[in-house]
Design an enzyme around this catalytic site. Structure first.
Site, short mmCIF file in Angstrom:
data_model
loop_
_atom_site.label_atom_id
_atom_site.label_comp_id
_atom_site.label_asym_id
_atom_site.label_seq_id
_atom_site.Cartn_x
_atom_site.Cartn_y
_atom_site.Cartn_z
N GLU A 93 0.82 -1.20 0.00
CA GLU A 93 0.00 0.00 0.00
C GLU A 93 0.86 1.26 0.00
OE1 GLU A 93 -4.16 -1.64 1.74
OE2 GLU A 93 -2.79 -0.87 3.24
N CYS A 106 3.43 8.34 1.48
CA CYS A 106 3.93 7.32 2.42
C CYS A 106 4.09 6.03 1.63
CB CYS A 106 2.92 7.17 3.55
SG CYS A 106 3.34 5.84 4.69
N CYS A 113 6.10 -7.48 7.11
CA CYS A 113 7.18 -7.01 7.97
C CYS A 113 7.52 -8.11 8.96
CB CYS A 113 6.75 -5.75 8.73
SG CYS A 113 8.09 -5.02 9.69
N CYS A 117 5.79 -5.68 15.63
CA CYS A 117 5.46 -4.76 16.71
C CYS A 117 4.02 -5.05 17.14
CB CYS A 117 5.61 -3.31 16.26
SG CYS A 117 7.32 -2.89 15.87
N CYS A 120 0.89 -3.11 15.50
CA CYS A 120 0.93 -2.78 14.07
C CYS A 120 0.30 -3.89 13.25
CB CYS A 120 2.38 -2.56 13.63
SG CYS A 120 2.51 -2.20 11.86
N CYS A 340 -1.39 5.38 9.91
CA CYS A 340 -0.20 4.65 10.37
C CYS A 340 -0.60 3.31 10.97
CB CYS A 340 0.50 5.40 11.49
SG CYS A 340 1.16 6.96 11.05
N1 SAH Z 1 8.91 -0.15 10.19
C1 SAH Z 1 9.02 1.27 10.26
C2 SAH Z 1 8.07 2.02 9.34
C3 SAH Z 1 6.63 1.57 9.27
S1 SAH Z 1 5.51 1.99 10.55
C4 SAH Z 1 8.83 1.73 11.71
O1 SAH Z 1 8.49 0.92 12.54
O2 SAH Z 1 9.10 2.89 11.98
C5 SAH Z 1 5.31 3.73 10.56
C6 SAH Z 1 4.89 4.27 11.92
O3 SAH Z 1 3.54 3.90 12.28
C7 SAH Z 1 5.77 3.74 13.04
O4 SAH Z 1 6.10 4.75 13.95
C8 SAH Z 1 4.85 2.73 13.69
O5 SAH Z 1 5.26 2.42 14.98
C9 SAH Z 1 3.52 3.42 13.60
N2 SAH Z 1 2.39 2.52 13.81
C10 SAH Z 1 2.34 1.21 13.55
N3 SAH Z 1 1.12 0.71 13.86
C11 SAH Z 1 0.39 1.75 14.32
C12 SAH Z 1 -0.97 1.89 14.75
N4 SAH Z 1 -1.81 0.87 14.76
N5 SAH Z 1 -1.38 3.12 15.13
C13 SAH Z 1 -0.55 4.17 15.08
N6 SAH Z 1 0.73 4.12 14.65
C14 SAH Z 1 1.19 2.91 14.29
#
Ligand code: SAH
Length: 367
Positions: A93, A106, A113, A117, A120, A340
């Site tokens: 996406e 973005c 991935c 996390c 996410c 995000c």
């Molecule tokens: N892998 C990289 C880039 C992708 S995520 C990273 O972790 O930075 C981009 C941002 O969105 C990151 O700061 C991540 O922690 C945040 N993010 C992921 N899931 C989210 C969610 N459900 N709500 C808000 N932010 C989220």
């Protein structure tokens, strides 16, 4: 596959080598890149300043192949999300976010991935593969095409953030070449500061990046102590907070003291207390840091909820009072799941993919 079969894989240096390798003048690279990245022309027959012989040779031997857009969604707030088909089984996406005075794209760097996390949705799907240079820069080219940049020649995408699906520092070489193409004047000509790479905390990758790139760095911190960060971002068990911050310091120093942006997702009752804010202040003290608070964006079975606005404001004020530049990121495109952490694309499960390949190599078919 030989990367020069798809010229979107080549940055300027590689493109020059490609033409020199066929005994052509090196400035053919300049001519071709201007057609592709400035005019949006990818058909060699339309590149009228190349000889007919060269155009025919290129048509027969290579191409500019961009992954097609499978679907587009437009949010009530103007954000757009594209599903980009990178192969038969997988989509990633890409999201465009228009704001007053700028437009941010973005982009994704991997299919799925591996870092998992806890909050996410991309992480929940598992990891399938790295995107190629062509698939990364292709997202920028496609978005520019869709937004009419090549006709208007006025900048619609002013900023690119590597904050889509995937961990960019785990696809280092391809990401760097794609960034080259974004910032090269013969490419999209963005300034380094307007390209931001966001990492979940791959400390050695940050050090490596400091040696070859001047783009903006964002780090997904989300917790101020290792105990909590281990749970939220398991990569912390490999690169704990002190090691991560040391790498960030190296990056900042290599870039003239530029601040690093720390992203902090606001999870109700998990990491959003006054105590958490004070702990964050403590670890960032004296650090050239900016903090972006991201209200958690929900997805099915997430197991977390968003901190209430008054909690987010209180958290922000504690940081501000201690002199840390802090903003709360606006949630954009959440009605089309483009915010995000909501990007999921379509990721074929790896086991299934390997099974299919295996079956194919044995001459049988798996549906
Ligand atoms: N892998 C990289 C880039 C992708 S995520 C990273 O972790 O930075 C981009 C941002 O969105 C990151 O700061 C991540 O922690 C945040 N993010 C992921 N899931 C989210 C969610 N459900 N709500 C808000 N932010 C989220």
């Amino acid at each position: 596959m030989n990367p020069s079969r798809n010229l979107f894989n080549l940055d300027q240096a590689a493109m020059r080598d490609y033409f020199i390798g066929m005994s052509e003048k090196h400035f053919r690279a300049e001519q071709v890149m201007k057609w592709v990245y400035h005019q949006g022309v990818t058909d060699f027959d339309d590149m009228t300043d190349l000889s007919k012989r060269l155009r025919d040779y290129l048509t027969d031997n290579t191409r500019f192949q961009i992954p097609p857009i499978a679907s587009e969604k437009v949010s009530a707030d103007g954000a757009r999300k594209w599903l980009v088909q990178v192969d038969n089984d997988n989509c990633v996406e890409t999201v465009y976010i228009p704001e007053a005075g700028r437009g941010t794209l973005c982009i994704s760097s991997q299919v799925g991935c591996a870092l998992n996390c806890a909050f996410c949705s991309t992480g929940k799907q598992g990891y399938n593969r790295n995107l190629s240079v062509a698939e990364i820069i292709g997202q920028v080219w496609q978005a520019n095409k869709r937004l009419g940049y090549f006709e208007q020649r006025s900048r619609i995408i002013s900023n690119v953030v590597l904050m889509g699906m995937g961990e960019p520092l785990l696809n280092f070489d391809n990401v760097i070449k794609a960034v080259e193409l974004m910032t090269d004047d013969l490419g999209f000509g963005l300034s380094n500061k307007r390209v931001t790479l966001s990492t979940a905390g791959v400390a050695p990758g940050i050090i490596k990046l400091s040696k070859c790139s001047k783009i903006s760095l964002a780090v997904s911190l989300h917790a101020a102590n290792d105990e909590l960060r281990n749970k939220l971002a398991p990569i912390n068990r490999t690169y704990p907070i002190h090691e991560l911050l040391a790498a960030c310091r190296v990056y900042s120093e290599a870039n003239g003291g530029d601040p690093v942006t720390f992203e902090y997702v606001m999870l109700n009752g998990i990491n959003d207390s006054e105590k958490d804010a004070k702990e964050l202040v403590k670890i960032l003290k004296g650090f050239p840091a900016k903090v972006n608070l991201i209200p958690f964006n929900p997805f099915p079975n997430a197991g977390f909820s968003r901190s209430p606005m008054h909690t987010i404001n209180k958290f922000r004020d504690i940081l501000l009072q201690s002199g840390i530049i802090t903003i709360t990121r606006k949630t954009r495109g959440d009605d089309i799941d483009a915010a995000c952490g909501q990007l999921v694309g379509r990721v074929a499960p790896r086991a299934h993919r390997l099974q299919k390949q295996d079956a194919a190599s044995h001459g049988s078919k798996v549906i």
